[in-house]
Design an enzyme around this catalytic site. Sequence first.
Site, PDB file in Angstrom:
ATOM      1  N   PRO A 297      -9.770  -2.460 -10.870  1.00 51.19           N
ATOM      2  CA  PRO A 297      -9.441  -3.884 -10.721  1.00 51.19           C
ATOM      3  C   PRO A 297     -10.676  -4.753 -10.469  1.00 51.19           C
ATOM      4  O   PRO A 297     -10.728  -5.903 -10.920  1.00 51.19           O
ATOM      5  CB  PRO A 297      -8.490  -3.897  -9.524  1.00 51.19           C
ATOM      6  CG  PRO A 297      -8.756  -2.622  -8.788  1.00 51.19           C
ATOM      7  CD  PRO A 297      -9.127  -1.625  -9.834  1.00 51.19           C
TER       8      PRO A 297
ATOM      9  N   GLY B 182      -3.898  -2.306  -2.923  1.00 52.12           N
ATOM     10  CA  GLY B 182      -3.050  -3.262  -3.622  1.00 52.12           C
ATOM     11  C   GLY B 182      -3.295  -4.713  -3.308  1.00 52.12           C
ATOM     12  O   GLY B 182      -2.421  -5.557  -3.534  1.00 52.12           O
ATOM     13  N   ASP B 183      -4.504  -5.060  -2.826  1.00 50.27           N
ATOM     14  CA  ASP B 183      -4.737  -6.459  -2.452  1.00 50.27           C
ATOM     15  C   ASP B 183      -5.946  -7.076  -3.135  1.00 50.27           C
ATOM     16  O   ASP B 183      -6.397  -8.144  -2.728  1.00 50.27           O
ATOM     17  CB  ASP B 183      -4.906  -6.565  -0.934  1.00 50.27           C
ATOM     18  CG  ASP B 183      -6.190  -5.908  -0.431  1.00 50.27           C
ATOM     19  OD1 ASP B 183      -6.797  -5.136  -1.203  1.00 50.27           O
ATOM     20  OD2 ASP B 183      -6.563  -6.139   0.735  1.00 50.27           O
TER      21      ASP B 183
ATOM     22  N   GLY C 280     -20.285  13.500  42.826  1.00 47.84           N
ATOM     23  CA  GLY C 280     -19.213  12.960  42.004  1.00 47.84           C
ATOM     24  C   GLY C 280     -19.260  11.457  41.879  1.00 47.84           C
ATOM     25  O   GLY C 280     -18.454  10.860  41.160  1.00 47.84           O
ATOM     26  N   HIS C 281     -20.222  10.825  42.611  1.00 50.02           N
ATOM     27  CA  HIS C 281     -20.352   9.366  42.565  1.00 50.02           C
ATOM     28  C   HIS C 281     -21.627   8.943  41.853  1.00 50.02           C
ATOM     29  O   HIS C 281     -22.064   7.800  41.979  1.00 50.02           O
ATOM     30  CB  HIS C 281     -20.362   8.805  43.992  1.00 50.02           C
ATOM     31  CG  HIS C 281     -19.202   9.255  44.813  1.00 50.02           C
ATOM     32  ND1 HIS C 281     -17.900   9.006  44.450  1.00 50.02           N
ATOM     33  CD2 HIS C 281     -19.148   9.967  45.977  1.00 50.02           C
ATOM     34  CE1 HIS C 281     -17.089   9.531  45.360  1.00 50.02           C
ATOM     35  NE2 HIS C 281     -17.822  10.125  46.285  1.00 50.02           N
TER      36      HIS C 281
ATOM     37  N   HIS D 252     -12.660   8.477  46.081  1.00 54.70           N
ATOM     38  CA  HIS D 252     -12.293   9.884  45.945  1.00 54.70           C
ATOM     39  C   HIS D 252     -10.873  10.026  45.413  1.00 54.70           C
ATOM     40  O   HIS D 252     -10.320  11.120  45.397  1.00 54.70           O
ATOM     41  CB  HIS D 252     -12.386  10.609  47.303  1.00 54.70           C
ATOM     42  CG  HIS D 252     -13.684  10.393  47.998  1.00 54.70           C
ATOM     43  ND1 HIS D 252     -13.821   9.510  49.053  1.00 54.70           N
ATOM     44  CD2 HIS D 252     -14.912  10.915  47.777  1.00 54.70           C
ATOM     45  CE1 HIS D 252     -15.083   9.506  49.469  1.00 54.70           C
ATOM     46  NE2 HIS D 252     -15.765  10.348  48.708  1.00 54.70           N
TER      47      HIS D 252
ATOM     48  N   GLY E  28     -24.025  -1.416  -1.841  1.00 55.65           N
ATOM     49  CA  GLY E  28     -22.729  -0.781  -2.093  1.00 55.65           C
ATOM     50  C   GLY E  28     -22.831   0.702  -2.380  1.00 55.65           C
ATOM     51  O   GLY E  28     -21.819   1.402  -2.467  1.00 55.65           O
TER      52      GLY E  28
ATOM     53  N   MET F 141     -17.047  -2.439 -10.042  1.00 56.53           N
ATOM     54  CA  MET F 141     -17.351  -3.706 -10.679  1.00 56.53           C
ATOM     55  C   MET F 141     -18.679  -3.659 -11.425  1.00 56.53           C
ATOM     56  O   MET F 141     -18.898  -4.437 -12.366  1.00 56.53           O
ATOM     57  CB  MET F 141     -17.369  -4.829  -9.642  1.00 56.53           C
ATOM     58  CG  MET F 141     -18.427  -4.660  -8.564  1.00 56.53           C
ATOM     59  SD  MET F 141     -18.201  -5.741  -7.115  1.00 56.53           S
ATOM     60  CE  MET F 141     -18.358  -7.362  -7.829  1.00 56.53           C
TER      61      MET F 141
ATOM     62  N   ASP G 155     -18.663  12.024  56.733  1.00 55.07           N
ATOM     63  CA  ASP G 155     -20.036  11.527  56.669  1.00 55.07           C
ATOM     64  C   ASP G 155     -20.499  11.036  58.038  1.00 55.07           C
ATOM     65  O   ASP G 155     -21.625  11.310  58.474  1.00 55.07           O
ATOM     66  CB  ASP G 155     -20.142  10.396  55.643  1.00 55.07           C
ATOM     67  CG  ASP G 155     -20.015  10.895  54.216  1.00 55.07           C
ATOM     68  OD1 ASP G 155     -20.247  12.087  53.981  1.00 55.07           O
ATOM     69  OD2 ASP G 155     -19.679  10.083  53.332  1.00 55.07           O
TER      70      ASP G 155
END
Length: 588
Positions: A571, A415-416, A65-66, A229, A500, A509, A121
């Site tokens: 646009p 819208g920007d 697990g380590h 652990h 693009g 465009m 251990d």
Amino acid sequence: MAEQEGVAKKLVNDPTVAVDEAISGLVMTTPTLVRLQGHRVVIRKDVDSVITAGRVAIMSGGGSGHEPAMGGYVGRGMLTAAVAGAVFTSPPPASILAAIREIGFGNKAGVLLIVMNYTGDRLNFGLAQERARLEGIKVQMVVVGEDCALPVTEKTAGRRGLCGTILVHKISGAMADQGCSLEEIAAAAEAAARDMGTMSVSLSACSVPGKGPSFVLQEDEMELGLGIHGEAGIRRDKVQPADQVIATMVEHLVGSQSYISLKAGDRVVLVVNNLGGTSCLEMSIVARATIQYLVQVKLVRVERCYVGSYMTSLEMAGVSITVLHVDDERLQHLDYPTDVPSWTSLSECAQYQPGHPLVEERIPRTQSVQKEVSDNAGSCGELGSIVRKVLQSVSDALINAEDRLNDLDRGSGDGDCGSTLKRGAQAVLHGLSSGAILCSVPSACLSALANIIENDMGGSSGALYSIMLAAAAAHLAKDPTLKGLVEAFKIGVDAIMKYGCAQPGDRTMLDALVPAHETLKAQLLANSPLHHAVLEAAKAADAGAQATAEMPARAGRASYVNASQLVKPDPGAVAVAIWMVAGASALP
């Protein structure tokens, strides 16, 4: 800590064989390793040559697990063998003894066991060591416990072994490969263990396969000083910025009640360890913060910095930092070559010292057009005056069209569009007034415009216009004639199509740019005056823009909008018509 209900999701088959399958995967992907049949033990494939050469064999192990610890550190220059237990469980004495026999039988140099300071251990490795000695194997054990979470004044089972253990592996393995004796290596390992400390922080729990999270942290909580652990730490706090967290960890690591100290001028190595679930982005931020604090606040010299996943706690989100005092001899052992799969070998060792820059930087190259700009900086002339007038007219027109373009964009985008183009136009006007745009040199002018649009306009419009201008500038630098200008226009439009991923007819465009270029080219071939040719091109752009009202959107944001809502011209195409008409009107 109370265990949270629910089984965590993991990519395993059967939790009961997860460790065995993981060991098999490690051996299958690491040609220098073999597995000891019947045991969860990984050994160097060339172990017989280690024994024959009379080299000390280095061994470690612990619960699984380590990963990559400990199997990931088996190889030349580090461990000779590693033994694994079940997840977060000490390996059984029988497997430990089997590993010792494989690397210690007939090995007159002996075996060094490097064990992390956990009760299971210590007991299991200790038992295996005693049995191996009964069989005539020369073996010693070093216990590593460098955890600095609990102060020295508290009575505990001892400092826990954490990520600093891998530094002991590296020093010991290097010494063994160079022929040092068991006694010399054990003494060096014990000294290194005394001279280092580790502190950790967790943002989330880990979970053993087949079970739920081992503890619960609230969304806004972090835990300082926990074990690998999931053992309880020293305290829980609200999550704080990385710099503040690191400052707290370092101060606790080397505080007055800690096990190690730092004074100005000390030489250290640093390990920034991923506990398993921390992103690479966060790891780099933590590394930066730790180096900066150690060097600029604690005034120590960081000789090496190792950043990565060295000793994890399954998928726990968090980090540990380890500091080890070093001298030239320890550095030589840390830099000694190794072929283990999980050690970071630093081909160039960065050193960080007080009073020196922490981030090495290279000064960017100047633009290739710079010489052309400087050679013509004194000239403005008629061409420069015309170009300046055109750019002013184009910019004013786009600024005045902000509301109109934003209104068109609300039906197909966010819208920007008008605001984005206005931002770019204002930046162009500033460039004209500041002298950043050299109007008398066509390629330099377009290159400057590309940079301004890239940096100040933003959005996809900024990127596309910048691409077009940069591509056109490159061609115009080679052919600054009127014919070259027309071809540069085409090259710029082609670049928009390339990057693009759009074509004429996709409601973009391009539906204004392509007919504008075609008309301009045809008019000039017919020997029309430049003003007339550009005006006709502007009319073609406007016609193309108006036609987009009837086109389906197949590129850009509009392609995600229901076709029934796309009833007005695009646009971006309308903007092309606006600036072309404005440019034509400014020509003499």
